[in-house]
Design a protein around this motif. Structure first.
Motif, PDB file in Angstrom:
ATOM      1  N   HIS A 173      22.319  38.996  89.876  1.00 50.67           N
ATOM      2  CA  HIS A 173      22.205  37.554  90.059  1.00 50.67           C
ATOM      3  C   HIS A 173      21.969  36.864  88.714  1.00 50.67           C
ATOM      4  CE1 HIS A 173      18.062  38.866  89.689  1.00 50.67           C
ATOM      5  NE2 HIS A 173      17.682  37.614  89.488  1.00 50.67           N
ATOM      6  N   GLN A 174      22.083  35.567  88.735  1.00 53.78           N
ATOM      7  CA  GLN A 174      21.727  34.715  87.604  1.00 53.78           C
ATOM      8  C   GLN A 174      20.402  34.033  87.934  1.00 53.78           C
ATOM      9  OE1 GLN A 174      23.423  33.871  84.517  1.00 53.78           O
ATOM     10  NE2 GLN A 174      24.164  35.902  85.098  1.00 53.78           N
ATOM     11  N   PRO A 175      19.573  33.723  86.940  1.00 58.29           N
ATOM     12  CA  PRO A 175      18.357  32.972  87.243  1.00 58.29           C
ATOM     13  C   PRO A 175      18.709  31.688  88.005  1.00 58.29           C
ATOM     14  CG  PRO A 175      18.314  33.705  84.976  1.00 58.29           C
ATOM     15  CD  PRO A 175      19.682  34.029  85.506  1.00 58.29           C
ATOM     16  N   GLY A 176      17.988  31.429  89.091  1.00 55.88           N
ATOM     17  CA  GLY A 176      18.247  30.217  89.864  1.00 55.88           C
ATOM     18  C   GLY A 176      19.078  30.448  91.107  1.00 55.88           C
ATOM     19  N   GLN A 177      19.712  31.616  91.215  1.00 53.82           N
ATOM     20  CA  GLN A 177      20.510  31.893  92.409  1.00 53.82           C
ATOM     21  C   GLN A 177      19.609  32.305  93.579  1.00 53.82           C
ATOM     22  OE1 GLN A 177      23.593  34.740  90.977  1.00 53.82           O
ATOM     23  NE2 GLN A 177      24.992  33.261  91.897  1.00 53.82           N
ATOM     24  N   PHE A 178      20.199  32.319  94.765  1.00 53.69           N
ATOM     25  CA  PHE A 178      19.435  32.706  95.945  1.00 53.69           C
ATOM     26  C   PHE A 178      20.204  33.773  96.726  1.00 53.69           C
ATOM     27  CE2 PHE A 178      22.382  29.515  97.368  1.00 53.69           C
ATOM     28  CZ  PHE A 178      22.741  29.902  98.645  1.00 53.69           C
ATOM     29  N   ALA A 179      19.558  34.337  97.709  1.00 52.37           N
ATOM     30  CA  ALA A 179      20.250  35.241  98.630  1.00 52.37           C
ATOM     31  C   ALA A 179      19.815  34.868 100.040  1.00 52.37           C
ATOM     32  CB  ALA A 179      19.897  36.695  98.322  1.00 52.37           C
ATOM     33  N   ILE A 180      20.556  35.382 101.025  1.00 51.10           N
ATOM     34  CA  ILE A 180      20.179  35.120 102.420  1.00 51.10           C
ATOM     35  C   ILE A 180      19.585  36.402 102.991  1.00 51.10           C
ATOM     36  CG2 ILE A 180      21.065  34.527 104.714  1.00 51.10           C
ATOM     37  CD1 ILE A 180      22.423  32.258 103.482  1.00 51.10           C
ATOM     38  N   PHE A 181      18.382  36.258 103.488  1.00 54.88           N
ATOM     39  CA  PHE A 181      17.632  37.405 103.989  1.00 54.88           C
ATOM     40  C   PHE A 181      17.583  37.333 105.502  1.00 54.88           C
ATOM     41  CE2 PHE A 181      16.477  36.693  99.681  1.00 54.88           C
ATOM     42  CZ  PHE A 181      16.361  37.964  99.147  1.00 54.88           C
ATOM     43  N   SER A 182      17.590  38.491 106.142  1.00 52.35           N
ATOM     44  CA  SER A 182      17.564  38.451 107.600  1.00 52.35           C
ATOM     45  C   SER A 182      16.756  39.588 108.187  1.00 52.35           C
ATOM     46  CB  SER A 182      18.986  38.488 108.168  1.00 52.35           C
ATOM     47  OG  SER A 182      19.635  39.684 107.803  1.00 52.35           O
ATOM     48  N   LEU A 183      16.233  39.288 109.368  1.00 48.71           N
ATOM     49  CA  LEU A 183      15.587  40.301 110.200  1.00 48.71           C
ATOM     50  C   LEU A 183      16.277  40.239 111.554  1.00 48.71           C
ATOM     51  CD1 LEU A 183      11.853  39.607 109.346  1.00 48.71           C
ATOM     52  CD2 LEU A 183      13.192  41.614 108.685  1.00 48.71           C
ATOM     53  N   PHE A 184      16.658  41.375 112.087  1.00 52.73           N
ATOM     54  CA  PHE A 184      17.382  41.384 113.356  1.00 52.73           C
ATOM     55  C   PHE A 184      16.501  40.847 114.471  1.00 52.73           C
ATOM     56  CE2 PHE A 184      19.629  45.010 111.142  1.00 52.73           C
ATOM     57  CZ  PHE A 184      20.679  44.197 110.730  1.00 52.73           C
ATOM     58  N   GLY A 185      17.074  39.989 115.270  1.00 53.99           N
ATOM     59  CA  GLY A 185      16.335  39.392 116.369  1.00 53.99           C
ATOM     60  C   GLY A 185      15.578  38.147 115.963  1.00 53.99           C
ATOM     61  N   ILE A 186      15.431  37.938 114.675  1.00 50.76           N
ATOM     62  CA  ILE A 186      14.697  36.775 114.197  1.00 50.76           C
ATOM     63  C   ILE A 186      15.675  35.767 113.592  1.00 50.76           C
ATOM     64  CG2 ILE A 186      12.803  35.961 112.738  1.00 50.76           C
ATOM     65  CD1 ILE A 186      11.851  38.015 114.772  1.00 50.76           C
ATOM     66  N   GLY A 187      16.454  36.189 112.631  1.00 53.51           N
ATOM     67  CA  GLY A 187      17.448  35.291 112.064  1.00 53.51           C
ATOM     68  C   GLY A 187      17.543  35.434 110.564  1.00 53.51           C
ATOM     69  N   LYS A 234      12.580  47.489 106.126  1.00 49.80           N
ATOM     70  CA  LYS A 234      13.881  47.037 105.597  1.00 49.80           C
ATOM     71  C   LYS A 234      14.238  45.642 106.066  1.00 49.80           C
ATOM     72  CE  LYS A 234      15.848  51.376 104.440  1.00 49.80           C
ATOM     73  NZ  LYS A 234      16.886  52.368 104.568  1.00 49.80           N
ATOM     74  N   ILE A 235      14.903  44.925 105.177  1.00 47.84           N
ATOM     75  CA  ILE A 235      15.416  43.602 105.549  1.00 47.84           C
ATOM     76  C   ILE A 235      16.865  43.503 105.108  1.00 47.84           C
ATOM     77  CG2 ILE A 235      13.160  42.481 105.416  1.00 47.84           C
ATOM     78  CD1 ILE A 235      13.974  41.295 102.781  1.00 47.84           C
ATOM     79  N   GLY A 236      17.604  42.617 105.787  1.00 48.63           N
ATOM     80  CA  GLY A 236      19.011  42.418 105.449  1.00 48.63           C
ATOM     81  C   GLY A 236      19.133  41.448 104.275  1.00 48.63           C
ATOM     82  N   VAL A 237      20.071  41.744 103.392  1.00 51.70           N
ATOM     83  CA  VAL A 237      20.297  40.861 102.229  1.00 51.70           C
ATOM     84  C   VAL A 237      21.781  40.547 102.124  1.00 51.70           C
ATOM     85  CG1 VAL A 237      20.085  40.634  99.722  1.00 51.70           C
ATOM     86  CG2 VAL A 237      18.389  41.971 100.982  1.00 51.70           C
ATOM     87  N   ARG A 238      22.108  39.272 101.969  1.00 52.06           N
ATOM     88  CA  ARG A 238      23.478  38.851 101.621  1.00 52.06           C
ATOM     89  C   ARG A 238      23.379  38.014 100.362  1.00 52.06           C
ATOM     90  NH1 ARG A 238      26.237  35.274 104.652  1.00 52.06           N
ATOM     91  NH2 ARG A 238      24.522  34.359 105.842  1.00 52.06           N
ATOM     92  N   GLY A 239      24.238  38.270  99.414  1.00 47.92           N
ATOM     93  CA  GLY A 239      24.211  37.453  98.204  1.00 47.92           C
ATOM     94  C   GLY A 239      24.376  38.318  96.978  1.00 47.92           C
ATOM     95  N   PRO A 240      24.107  37.821  95.788  1.00 50.85           N
ATOM     96  CA  PRO A 240      23.535  36.497  95.517  1.00 50.85           C
ATOM     97  C   PRO A 240      24.557  35.372  95.736  1.00 50.85           C
ATOM     98  CG  PRO A 240      24.187  37.542  93.476  1.00 50.85           C
ATOM     99  CD  PRO A 240      24.467  38.532  94.573  1.00 50.85           C
TER     100      PRO A 240
END
Lengths: 255, 281, 349
Positions: B46-60, B98-104
């Motif tokens: 990633h670059q400083p300032g970027q984000f990712a989308i984190f998820s937990l199954f059943g939660i969102g 464990k958590i799900g990660v999409r990104g950066p």
């Protein structure tokens, strides 16, 4: 592998009823297809419609009916003290519902009409949703309470997460189901400003929405009145239509 | 019309990668820091300032800024305030889960353009979180940059994040660190007042200073006014904006400000690009 | 381009011919006065003469509710969802709905291509049909005539006792091959159906109008009549915003991550977890909706992102008309800007 979002223990639940037709509780017993799955996750500790036992504390208390007498006020405080999470079940509990129509007349007149000369035996209060007296954590709306929403809230609580609180109108669910708009069938419908979460069950079966789930947040009531009168209701009819379930929240909507 | 789906990898859009929580620190009642390790210790890149989308199954899912610098290898950091369904549940997780990660996703700070410049960091509240990524990048590549000035404001001393690092910033002779709180406590001996009170006293090399601002929506207007009266050119200002994000890839529409998708064009914006963008600041 | 004639009495046979080649989706009656695109099970139920369907064919590429992935809570793992892309023949699509699909193709290919949509778009054949513009259609005003054939493999142009069949692509030729109940093409005068509902300015001037309309009083006026029900978004063939939610089975062991259509007119569309709502008023949401159609994407592509189907107005219970909004903004633009065009712009804003 760790099970991090799946529930670990059974939750203790209780049901109570206040001023209502008890239709919501019966509706819950109608969850035939799901009831065995539900019971996997809960221990029911109090349920007048289905059992006699009493308990001291509950993880979740589901409560049906409005507050309408001084006794109701005492009881709801007592239940609140013993419940970690309190859920209002159905319109009477969540928004005052039909019961609150009596609030549109002077309370003494209502008492006289209903109880006649015995009225001194029956103290009465304006009908109120539970939230007028105690903190309500979650609401399951509808008359009777909506089963899809009950299951949604139930599953969320069993998983220890906050349930989704729907705040879009019924029209959204109608459009997702590609229902023909009831206005195009010559009816008037409160779907445009009524809170969704019922999967538009009434319009899907050709019955116009009566607003039983309460209005969406920040409803544009004047625009809704215009819509109703433009589609053939008199102003008085339109007001009555809106007040059927929403007298408590919006008693002076049209003044 | 023929449309091909061959050129891109379908996995990348909505399928998360399962990453492991390898360290946790609780900073405040509401904020926790996590170190996240992707499978095989792969870098997030990633670059400083970027984000990712984190998820937990059943939660969102929820969009969360990365708060470590790209120079941290083998894992990355996030710092999470408990405000919604996902973050609430995230706070209950433990090391090894464990958590799900999409990104950066998104556009970060153009750090290559910042080389040789003085860096002025202005962070309000949890705005310091995405800025920590930039701060650590500057610290880890210290000779590539000029001065590093950090202004940090919080509501009260209990809400200050990264306490161990704040002390290091304070002690580092090559960092000019100032902190203020809106409301002090009996033990608090530092500055009190809003963050803008720290700006007038700064001695800045105007043409050679880059300001990076992140904070609550209300803060931007006042910080920008204060920088304007210091005569810092608009071209030298970068800021990161928060919006509701669902998809992270410019489709779902939630994060849109006018014609700009915060998840693609932001969250870091060059101030001249959004100065005249209504609804942005 | 090959041309034929298809007589009305041969339409059921034509539909059966199509059914032999793949799943056929076509307009059917729905409710009392409406139509919807559905899978054909009985060729006799297909309606080619209709004003508009409740939802456009967008629903087949971006379904109202779509499963993005399945997961197991106990295992903390997920499985991918197979995206179907069988042969599908869309029969009886109006030109504006075809144009809307081409616009969505752009949106789902642009910058980050999205496989869910793009894969569903594969293996589709489009057979267009002409329509008689009603009080709500205004596609001509956004550059789309009734007879526009872009995107279609075959186009059926209605005449007195049947349809002129225009075979436009190789795929179209392949589809029609073997269907023998076609006559020689009729000699038709050039058809160019007229619209009653019109935007007063040429659409290529609308970005300029929008540029000056940010602070217009029109937004507040519209907001007074609007209840924010989101219908205009949800029936729009070029709207594609969505929300994503996790749903769990009653077993609390398995579940799915699902997306469903959302709309920028809805109250909490732009609200973040911390509570801030970045488009809190109905006026700002109406403006965003209209700018999405006539400014934001238009500035990038040069085309309006509205196709003039008229659904948003036809299904608005408050009778809010996008054409009226645009025309009011155009009137204001004319009064405030064009007539004072000699004055420097600052004085006008």
């Amino acid at each position: 592998m760790t099970t991090q979002t799946a529930p670990k223990t059974k939750i203790k639940i209780a049901y109570f009823d206040f001023t209502s037709c008890e239709g919501c509780q019966l509706n819950k017993l109608n969850l035939e297809n799901h009831i065995l799955d539900l019971l996997e996750h809960v221990e029911i500790v109090e349920f007048r419609e289905a059992m006699d036992d009493k308990a001291d504390s509950y993880d979740v208390a589901f409560i049906e009916g409005s507050i309408s007498t001084p006794t109701c006020v005492e009881r709801i405080h007592d239940i609140r003290r013993r419940a970690k999470i309190l859920v209002a079940l159905g319109s009477c509990a969540s928004i005052g519902g039909i019961n609150a129509m009596k609030n549109l007349q002077p309370i003494e007149d209502v008492r006289e009409i209903v109880y006649g000369e015995d009225k001194y035996l029956f103290p009465t209060l304006p009908a109120m949703p539970l939230s007028a007296i105690v903190k309500v954590d979650y609401e399951i709306h509808g008359c009777p309470m909506s089963i899809p929403e009950f299951l949604q809230v139930f599953k969320a609580l069993a998983m220890g997460k906050a349930p989704i609180k729907p705040d879009s109108p019924v029209c959204v669910e109608c459009k997702l189901r590609e229902n023909e708009c009831l206005f195009d069938r010559g009816m008037v419908c409160l779907g445009p400003i009524t809170r969704s979460g019922c999967d538009a069950i009434c319009p899907s079966f050709g019955q116009f929405c009566t607003g039983c789930r309460g209005l969406v947040p920040n409803p544009n009531k004047n625009a809704m009145l215009d819509i109703l009168t433009d589609h053939g209701l008199s102003l008085q009819e339109a007001e009555k239509r809106l007040l059927l379930f929403n007298s408590y929240q919006h008693p002076d909507t049209f003044k | 019309m023929t449309l091909s789906t061959q050129e891109h990898n379908p996995r990348e859009l909505y399928y998360p990668e399962m990453a492991e929580i390898t360290a946790i620190k609780q900073y405040t009642e509401l904020e926790k820091w996590y170190e996240i390790t992707l499978p095989g210790g792969r870098d997030l890149e990633h670059q400083p300032g970027q984000f990712a989308i984190f998820s937990l199954f059943g939660i969102g899912e929820a969009a969360i800024s990365i708060c470590s610098a790209p120079s941290k290898k083998g894992a990355f950091d996030i710092c999470v305030r408990k405000v919604g369904m996902l973050t609430e549940k995230l706070h209950q997780l433990e090391i090894g889960q464990k958590i799900g990660v999409r990104g950066p996703f998104g556009t970060g700070f153009p750090v290559a353009d910042f080389k040789g410049k003085d860096i002025l960091i202005i962070g309000g509240g949890i705005g310091i979180v995405p800025l920590r990524s930039l701060i650590n990048h500057v610290i880890d590549n210290r000779d590539d940059f000029g001065r590093l000035v950090i202004l940090y404001g919080a509501k009260n001393p209990q809400e200050l994040l990264f306490p161990d690092e704040l002390q290091k910033w304070n002690d580092d002779p090559r960092i000019e660190y100032q902190v203020t709180v809106d409301q002090g406590s009996p033990e608090w001996q530092g500055n009190t007042g809003v963050i803008t009170t720290l700006i007038p006293g700064l001695d800045l090399d105007l043409d050679n200073t880059i300001a990076a601002i992140v904070g609550p929506p209300i803060m931007y207007k006042f910080v920008l006014m204060a920088l304007k009266s210091k005569r810092l050119p608009d071209e030298n200002i970068y800021m990161s904006l928060e919006r509701r994000m669902k998809c992270g890839v410019g489709k779902c529409g939630h994060c849109q400000i006018n014609d700009s998708y915060v998840c693609l064009d932001g969250p870091v914006y060059h101030f001249p690009d959004i100065k005249n963008l209504p609804e942005a600041i | 381009m090959k041309r034929y004639n298809l007589l009305l009495q041969n339409i059921p046979d034509f539909v059966k011919h199509l059914q032999a080649q793949g799943e056929v989706l076509a307009p059917h009656t729905k409710g009392d006065n409406s139509f919807s695109f559905d899978k054909v099970t009985d060729a006799n139920n297909v309606i080619l003469d209709y004003n508009r369907t409740l939802q456009s064919i967008r629903k087949f590429f971006l379904p109202p509710t779509e499963r993005l992935l399945n997961y197991s809570l106990t295992e903390n793992t997920f499985t991918k969802v197979e995206i179907e892309n069988n042969q599908r023949i869309f029969l009886g699509v109006h030109s504006y709905d075809m144009q809307a699909v081409l616009k969505l193709d752009f949106n789902f290919s642009d910058r980050t291509p999205e496989v869910n949509y793009l894969k569903r778009r594969e293996n589709c054949t489009f057979i267009g049909v002409s329509f008689e513009p009603d009080d709500f259609h205004f596609s001509r005003s956004v550059g789309i005539t009734v007879e526009a054939t872009e995107g279609f493999d075959i186009f059926l142009n209605r005449h007195e006792n049947g349809y002129e069949v225009q075979v436009l692509t190789e795929r179209g030729e392949g589809i029609i091959k073997g269907f023998n109940a076609l006559e020689n093409a009729p000699e038709l005068a050039e058809t160019n159906r007229q619209f009653k509902n019109k935007i007063k300015f040429n659409h290529n001037r609308l970005p300029e109008v929008m540029e000056q309309s940010w602070k217009s009083p029109v937004w507040d006026e519209v907001a007074k009549r609007c209840v924010g029900c989101g219908t205009c978004n949800l029936v729009c063939p070029t709207c594609y915003c969505f929300n994503v939610v996790d749903n769990v089975d009653l077993s609390l062991k398995d579940g799915s991550r699902d997306r469903h259509w959302d709309g920028c007119m809805l109250n909490s569309f732009a609200a973040v977890a911390g509570g801030e709502n970045f488009r809190e008023t109905l006026a700002s949401r109406q403006r965003h909706r209209i700018y999405r159609k006539f400014k934001y994407i238009t500035d990038k592509t040069g085309d309006p992102w509205c196709v003039g189907c008229g659904r948003c107005a036809a299904y608005c219970t408050a009778d809010i008309s996008i054409v009226e909004i645009i025309n009011q903004l155009s009137d204001e633009f004319e009064q405030n800007y064009l007539r004072k065009s000699a004055a420097p712009a600052e004085q006008i804003i």
